[in-house]
Write a protein that holds these residues in place. Structure first.
Motif, mmCIF file in Angstrom:
data_model
loop_
_atom_site.group_PDB
_atom_site.id
_atom_site.type_symbol
_atom_site.label_atom_id
_atom_site.label_comp_id
_atom_site.label_asym_id
_atom_site.label_seq_id
_atom_site.Cartn_x
_atom_site.Cartn_y
_atom_site.Cartn_z
ATOM 1 N N LEU A 81 -6.149 0.629 9.517
ATOM 2 C CA LEU A 81 -6.275 2.010 9.089
ATOM 3 C C LEU A 81 -7.595 2.653 8.950
ATOM 4 N N LYS A 82 -8.606 1.979 8.440
ATOM 5 C CA LYS A 82 -9.965 2.160 8.409
ATOM 6 C C LYS A 82 -10.637 2.527 9.644
ATOM 7 N N PHE A 91 1.072 10.071 12.415
ATOM 8 C CA PHE A 91 1.187 9.140 10.943
ATOM 9 C C PHE A 91 0.784 10.154 9.847
ATOM 10 N N PHE A 99 -1.902 8.883 15.659
ATOM 11 C CA PHE A 99 -2.519 8.953 14.110
ATOM 12 C C PHE A 99 -2.429 10.157 13.401
ATOM 13 N N LEU A 119 -0.340 0.454 11.142
ATOM 14 C CA LEU A 119 -1.345 1.044 10.086
ATOM 15 C C LEU A 119 -1.177 0.555 8.632
ATOM 16 N N PHE A 120 -0.346 -0.225 8.232
ATOM 17 C CA PHE A 120 0.018 -0.509 7.020
ATOM 18 C C PHE A 120 -1.116 -1.293 6.767
ATOM 19 N N ASN A 121 -1.938 -2.176 7.463
ATOM 20 C CA ASN A 121 -3.107 -2.839 7.266
ATOM 21 C C ASN A 121 -4.262 -1.998 6.983
ATOM 22 N N PRO A 122 -4.742 -2.377 5.780
ATOM 23 C CA PRO A 122 -5.885 -1.052 5.387
ATOM 24 C C PRO A 122 -7.104 -1.371 6.395
ATOM 25 N N VAL A 125 -17.951 -0.342 8.202
ATOM 26 C CA VAL A 125 -16.935 0.675 7.756
ATOM 27 C C VAL A 125 -15.633 0.216 6.934
ATOM 28 N N THR A 158 -12.678 7.297 4.496
ATOM 29 C CA THR A 158 -13.429 6.852 5.840
ATOM 30 C C THR A 158 -14.003 8.126 6.732
ATOM 31 N N SER A 212 -9.202 5.340 11.392
ATOM 32 C CA SER A 212 -9.901 6.690 10.783
ATOM 33 C C SER A 212 -11.154 7.037 11.274
ATOM 34 N N PHE A 213 -11.919 5.984 11.281
ATOM 35 C CA PHE A 213 -13.289 6.072 11.480
ATOM 36 C C PHE A 213 -13.560 6.586 13.045
ATOM 37 N N GLN A 255 -2.869 5.058 1.348
ATOM 38 C CA GLN A 255 -3.223 5.247 2.605
ATOM 39 C C GLN A 255 -3.898 6.759 3.006
ATOM 40 N N MET A 296 0.907 -1.192 -0.024
ATOM 41 C CA MET A 296 -0.147 -0.130 -0.257
ATOM 42 C C MET A 296 0.988 1.305 0.074
ATOM 43 N N GLU A 356 3.800 2.684 11.723
ATOM 44 C CA GLU A 356 3.648 2.467 10.415
ATOM 45 C C GLU A 356 3.287 0.976 10.066
ATOM 46 N N ILE A 397 -7.503 6.233 1.637
ATOM 47 C CA ILE A 397 -8.328 5.337 2.871
ATOM 48 C C ILE A 397 -8.872 6.267 3.793
#
Lengths: 189, 94
Positions: free
Chosen positions: B15-16, B84, B81, B9-12, B35, A13, B19-20, A6, A1, B6, A9
């Motif tokens: 990360l979602k 990041f 976050f 949060l490399f995992n989508p 989500v 979101t 973020s939510f 990133q 990714m 890093e 995304i």
């Protein structure tokens, strides 16, 4: 990714988050109808409601208390269904919670002092409606609160008016109509 | 950038979720599934990892005899976050 993916995304979101204002509109409609029905019953059957000084006070304390318990349970259920709550929802909850407490204080103090609580309650209601309208940026609600202030001023100028009719008109303009308009709104912020 | 962060949060899905949670007060497990478009099992694993890093707080309770899990971002999670995201933007500009 990649970094761009990133960032995309994260942005997508965040953009999906919306404050759901439907529950607020149902609350406004519920209280608009509830208080109108209570006022109407009191207006039509005054001899029944005002049998004693305390019967009228109990009528205006106990029934709204049941309404509050019902709506609190309904709100908890609704927000559990929605699955999330935003800071805006929390701010609205706090404002109306403070209103509930203020309302109870006004009713109890008025009962103790033997004065009519309607002007004070309408003033507090107008204040809370204006605050809510400004927070959610919904002009009809803000205007509804301002209309309530005009009614309070009119009551002050002419205290001989029927408080129940003033209450009904004020609640219709301040709660019911803005609540219906908010409910009909398609896109929520 | 913090390498652990890093990596985390490399995992989508993670990360979602983060973020939510940054934009809401709290969110239910069901909402996080919606989500992130992830399965129950995957979400369970990912939120556990986020909780182990003290980025989120998981609350479990019962409502009408049904278990209800909700998640909330911690202040450490918020700060990390934001860092990041700033570093992501800086990399993009470079």
């Amino acid at each position: 990714m990649t970094n761009s993916e990133q960032i995309k995304i994260i942005n997508d979101t965040i953009n999906k988050t919306r404050t759901n204002l439907k529950p607020l509109s149902f609350n406004l409609i519920f209280w608009g109808i509830f208080i109108n029905i209570m006022s109407l019953i009191h207006y039509v059957f005054p001899e029944f409601i005002q049998q004693t000084y305390y019967s009228s006070a109990l009528y205006w304390i106990l029934l709204p208390m049941f309404g509050m318990i019902y709506m609190t349970r309904w709100n908890i259920k609704k927000y559990t269904e929605i699955g999330y709550s935003t800071t805006l929802n929390r701010a609205i909850k706090i404002i109306w919670g403070v209103f509930g407490f203020g309302w109870l204080m006004i009713v109890l103090v008025s009962m103790y002092e033997g004065i009519n609580p309607v002007p004070d309650i309408l003033f507090l209601l107008g204040l809370v409606i204006i605050m809510t309208g400004m927070i959610i940026k919904f002009k009809p609600l803000t205007s509804g609160g301002m209309v309530l202030f005009i009614f309070i001023f009119a009551l002050h100028q002419n205290p001989d008016q029927n408080f129940l009719i003033v209450n009904m008109i004020g609640v219709t303009l301040g709660l019911l109509i803005p609540g219906i308009m908010l409910n009909k709104m398609k896109c929520n912020e | 950038m913090n390498k652990d962060l890093e990596k985390l949060l490399f995992n989508p899905v993670r990360l979602k979720i983060l973020s939510f949670l940054l934009t809401v007060e709290s969110a239910s497990f069901k909402k996080l599934m919606e989500v992130s478009n992830a399965t129950k099992g995957n979400i369970s694993i990912q939120i556990k990892k986020l909780e182990d890093s003290n980025f989120i707080k998981i609350q479990k309770k019962f409502e009408n005899n049904y278990p209800l899990t909700s998640c909330k971002i911690t202040s450490k999670g918020k700060k990390s976050f934001e860092l990041f995201f700033e570093s992501l933007k800086a990399y993009k500009q470079d």
